[in-house]
Motif scaffolding. Structure first.
Motif, PDB file in Angstrom:
ATOM      1  N   GLN A 162       9.941  13.452 -12.258  1.00  0.00           N
ATOM      2  CA  GLN A 162      10.756  12.433 -12.618  1.00  0.00           C
ATOM      3  C   GLN A 162      10.834  11.297 -11.231  1.00  0.00           C
ATOM      4  N   VAL A 163      10.864  11.667  -9.889  1.00  0.00           N
ATOM      5  CA  VAL A 163      11.275  11.190  -9.256  1.00  0.00           C
ATOM      6  C   VAL A 163       9.730  10.844  -8.520  1.00  0.00           C
ATOM      7  N   LEU A 164       9.130  11.111  -8.639  1.00  0.00           N
ATOM      8  CA  LEU A 164       7.839  10.731  -8.289  1.00  0.00           C
ATOM      9  C   LEU A 164       7.338   9.583  -9.174  1.00  0.00           C
ATOM     10  N   ASP A 165       7.671   9.817 -10.553  1.00  0.00           N
ATOM     11  CA  ASP A 165       7.359   8.648 -11.082  1.00  0.00           C
ATOM     12  C   ASP A 165       8.519   7.654 -11.011  1.00  0.00           C
ATOM     13  N   LEU A 166       9.402   7.839 -10.180  1.00  0.00           N
ATOM     14  CA  LEU A 166      10.305   6.663 -10.127  1.00  0.00           C
ATOM     15  C   LEU A 166       9.848   5.681  -9.392  1.00  0.00           C
ATOM     16  N   MET A 167       9.487   6.897  -8.340  1.00  0.00           N
ATOM     17  CA  MET A 167       9.342   5.609  -6.443  1.00  0.00           C
ATOM     18  C   MET A 167       8.505   5.548  -6.918  1.00  0.00           C
ATOM     19  N   ASP A 168       7.224   6.071  -7.772  1.00  0.00           N
ATOM     20  CA  ASP A 168       6.023   4.696  -8.196  1.00  0.00           C
ATOM     21  C   ASP A 168       5.930   3.642  -8.497  1.00  0.00           C
ATOM     22  N   LYS A 169       6.566   3.510  -9.694  1.00  0.00           N
ATOM     23  CA  LYS A 169       7.276   2.624 -10.690  1.00  0.00           C
ATOM     24  C   LYS A 169       8.229   1.440  -9.695  1.00  0.00           C
ATOM     25  N   LEU A 170       8.849   2.125  -8.503  1.00  0.00           N
ATOM     26  CA  LEU A 170       9.889   1.358  -7.581  1.00  0.00           C
ATOM     27  C   LEU A 170       8.807   0.044  -6.996  1.00  0.00           C
ATOM     28  N   GLN A 171       8.253   1.161  -5.875  1.00  0.00           N
ATOM     29  CA  GLN A 171       7.126   1.218  -5.315  1.00  0.00           C
ATOM     30  C   GLN A 171       6.489  -0.611  -5.373  1.00  0.00           C
ATOM     31  N   LYS A 172       5.938  -0.918  -6.746  1.00  0.00           N
ATOM     32  CA  LYS A 172       5.158  -1.167  -7.490  1.00  0.00           C
ATOM     33  C   LYS A 172       5.969  -2.392  -8.213  1.00  0.00           C
ATOM     34  N   GLU A 173       7.112  -2.326  -8.860  1.00  0.00           N
ATOM     35  CA  GLU A 173       7.915  -3.410  -9.332  1.00  0.00           C
ATOM     36  C   GLU A 173       8.283  -3.972  -7.628  1.00  0.00           C
ATOM     37  N   PHE A 174       8.860  -3.824  -6.445  1.00  0.00           N
ATOM     38  CA  PHE A 174       9.230  -4.352  -5.355  1.00  0.00           C
ATOM     39  C   PHE A 174       8.320  -4.903  -4.293  1.00  0.00           C
ATOM     40  N   ASN A 175       6.853  -4.415  -5.360  1.00  0.00           N
ATOM     41  CA  ASN A 175       5.668  -4.298  -3.688  1.00  0.00           C
ATOM     42  C   ASN A 175       6.063  -4.242  -2.450  1.00  0.00           C
ATOM     43  N   VAL A 229      -0.025  13.659  -3.534  1.00  0.00           N
ATOM     44  CA  VAL A 229      -0.325  12.596  -2.656  1.00  0.00           C
ATOM     45  C   VAL A 229      -1.473  11.696  -4.028  1.00  0.00           C
ATOM     46  N   ALA A 230      -1.564  12.348  -4.583  1.00  0.00           N
ATOM     47  CA  ALA A 230      -2.940  11.937  -5.726  1.00  0.00           C
ATOM     48  C   ALA A 230      -2.488  11.389  -6.685  1.00  0.00           C
ATOM     49  N   GLU A 231      -0.985  11.142  -6.753  1.00  0.00           N
ATOM     50  CA  GLU A 231      -0.339  10.941  -8.415  1.00  0.00           C
ATOM     51  C   GLU A 231       0.652   9.872  -7.597  1.00  0.00           C
ATOM     52  N   VAL A 232       0.921   9.088  -6.252  1.00  0.00           N
ATOM     53  CA  VAL A 232       1.158   8.548  -5.776  1.00  0.00           C
ATOM     54  C   VAL A 232       0.663   7.479  -5.018  1.00  0.00           C
ATOM     55  N   CYS A 233      -0.228   7.525  -3.687  1.00  0.00           N
ATOM     56  CA  CYS A 233      -0.876   7.234  -2.877  1.00  0.00           C
ATOM     57  C   CYS A 233      -2.082   6.592  -3.418  1.00  0.00           C
ATOM     58  N   GLU A 234      -2.951   5.090  -2.016  1.00  0.00           N
ATOM     59  CA  GLU A 234      -3.850   4.711  -2.708  1.00  0.00           C
ATOM     60  C   GLU A 234      -5.353   5.324  -1.047  1.00  0.00           C
ATOM     61  N   GLU A 264       0.380  -1.451  -0.135  1.00  0.00           N
ATOM     62  CA  GLU A 264       0.263  -0.011   0.195  1.00  0.00           C
ATOM     63  C   GLU A 264       0.726   1.349   0.296  1.00  0.00           C
ATOM     64  N   ALA A 265       0.306   2.027  -0.745  1.00  0.00           N
ATOM     65  CA  ALA A 265       1.377   3.621  -0.716  1.00  0.00           C
ATOM     66  C   ALA A 265       0.491   4.661   0.083  1.00  0.00           C
ATOM     67  N   LEU A 266       1.032   4.736   1.560  1.00  0.00           N
ATOM     68  CA  LEU A 266       0.164   5.918   2.893  1.00  0.00           C
ATOM     69  C   LEU A 266       0.440   7.249   2.219  1.00  0.00           C
ATOM     70  N   GLY A 267      -0.911   8.835   2.112  1.00  0.00           N
ATOM     71  CA  GLY A 267       0.294   9.816   1.905  1.00  0.00           C
ATOM     72  C   GLY A 267      -0.448   9.991   3.049  1.00  0.00           C
ATOM     73  N   LEU A 268       0.866  10.554   4.116  1.00  0.00           N
ATOM     74  CA  LEU A 268       0.497  11.399   5.125  1.00  0.00           C
ATOM     75  C   LEU A 268       0.450  12.828   5.204  1.00  0.00           C
ATOM     76  N   ILE A 269      -0.750  13.772   5.119  1.00  0.00           N
ATOM     77  CA  ILE A 269      -0.489  15.338   4.390  1.00  0.00           C
ATOM     78  C   ILE A 269      -0.242  16.065   5.803  1.00  0.00           C
ATOM     79  N   GLY A 270      -0.369  17.299   5.703  1.00  0.00           N
ATOM     80  CA  GLY A 270      -0.029  17.957   6.981  1.00  0.00           C
ATOM     81  C   GLY A 270       0.425  19.199   6.877  1.00  0.00           C
TER      82      GLY A 270
END
Length: 326
Positions: free
Chosen positions: A192-205, A218-223, A36-42
């Motif tokens: 670029q960094v956000l795309d990389l993090m999103d890709k690696l997070q899914k690739e490595f679960n 958060v809207a781009e990366v988290c669920e 899971e990708a959790l965004g903590l906003i504040g």
């Protein structure tokens, strides 16, 4: 239903000096599931980084102290582990990308040495094997492997952040904590960094805890999203629930302060006032002084967390019995 990887229960963290006690995190509950990708906003000072440091037991003591709570990771309370046991978790099972890549890297060590150091610390392999894996990690994050012997000052800000991500992912952790990883970067490199993090997070679960004050990131990366205010989680739910069915007045204020492409307005609508002093929190709801819907009972007692349906949680009197009736 996904398996729970990490569960924070009733966490309370304070920073104490001779003059005052700062209540940084106040009895929060948070769950992160596998993959899971959790965004903590504040806002700045809401307690986001303190929450992250608590997970890794890195709260500086003194002045910081975890007074209450549990942080359950795969059935083990991390707060009960000694320093030796925690060192086997940090960087191996749980990794963290710190806010500023400029200060996160050692300026007198090559990037290859810094990646290989993490690998050799947690895996019993030879120096040569560690360097081969370090080169692979550099290439995984988009940096040519032949730059292994370069020093941090020879890299741009965005590439430094990629090196930090390579270090964090070198041991294939189950949980990656990213503390405002794009704050110091320009918009193009940030993407670029956000795309990389999103890709690696899914690739490595890998499970991801993304700490930020940027709703767009958060809207781009988290669920899943948790909104933090004055050391408390005031709203929690899926991305669709929090963004499309916003409940808490603070969350509404955050969205109202952002320009919208489909609306023509002369001025943005900011949240009035400032977050309360964590060394002198008010009685009742911490958001009461800034809330457009405040009523007498908001200043008398702290509201409890209410499930408004399908685990969409909100801490507000509006959703308790009686709503905004006095």
């Amino acid at each position: 239903m996904r398996e729970k990887l990490l569960e924070i229960k009733n966490l309370k963290v304070v920073y104490s000096t001779e003059e005052k006690v700062v209540e940084a995190v106040n009895h929060i509950d948070l769950t992160i599931h596998r993959g899971e990708a959790l965004g903590l906003i504040g806002e700045t000072g809401a307690g986001k980084t303190t929450t992250a440091l608590s997970i890794l037991n890195l709260i500086p003591d003194p002045p910081g102290k975890i007074l209450e709570g549990e942080i359950d990771y795969n059935g083990t309370n991390l707060l009960s582990l000694n320093q030796k046991a925690m060192r086997s978790v940090r960087g191996n099972k749980i990794s963290m990308i710190f806010q500023d890549p400029m200060t996160a890297l050692n300026p007198v060590m090559t990037v290859g040495d810094q990646i290989a150091e993490v690998i050799r610390l947690h895996h019993k392999i030879s120096r040569k094997e560690a360097y081969i894996k370090a080169q692979m990690m550099l290439e995984t994050v988009g940096i040519p492997g032949n730059r292994l012997k370069d020093f941090p000052h020879q890299f741009s800000g965005g590439m430094k952040q990629r090196v930090v991500i390579a270090i964090a992912l070198a041991c294939n952790p189950e949980l990656l904590i990213a503390d405002e990883p794009t704050t110091a970067l320009d918009v193009t490199i940030q993407e670029q960094v956000l795309d990389l993090m999103d890709k690696l997070q899914k690739e490595f679960n890998t499970s991801l805890l993304l700490i930020t004050h940027d709703l767009g990131v958060v809207a781009e990366v988290c669920e899943t999203v948790a909104i933090m205010y004055a050391g408390e989680i005031v709203e929690y739910g899926t991305l669709e629930q929090v963004y499309n069915d916003t409940k808490h007045p603070y969350t509404r204020g955050l969205f109202d302060s952002i320009p919208k492409f489909n609306e023509e307005v002369k001025r943005l609508k900011p949240i009035k006032g400032q977050m309360p002093n964590p060394a002198n929190l008010p009685v009742g709801c911490n958001f009461a002084d800034r809330c457009p819907d405040v009523m007498p009972k908001c200043r008398e007692a702290d509201p409890i967390v209410i499930d408004t349906g399908e685990n969409h949680l909100v801490k507000c009197y509006k959703y308790m019995a009686g709503g905004y009736e006095a």
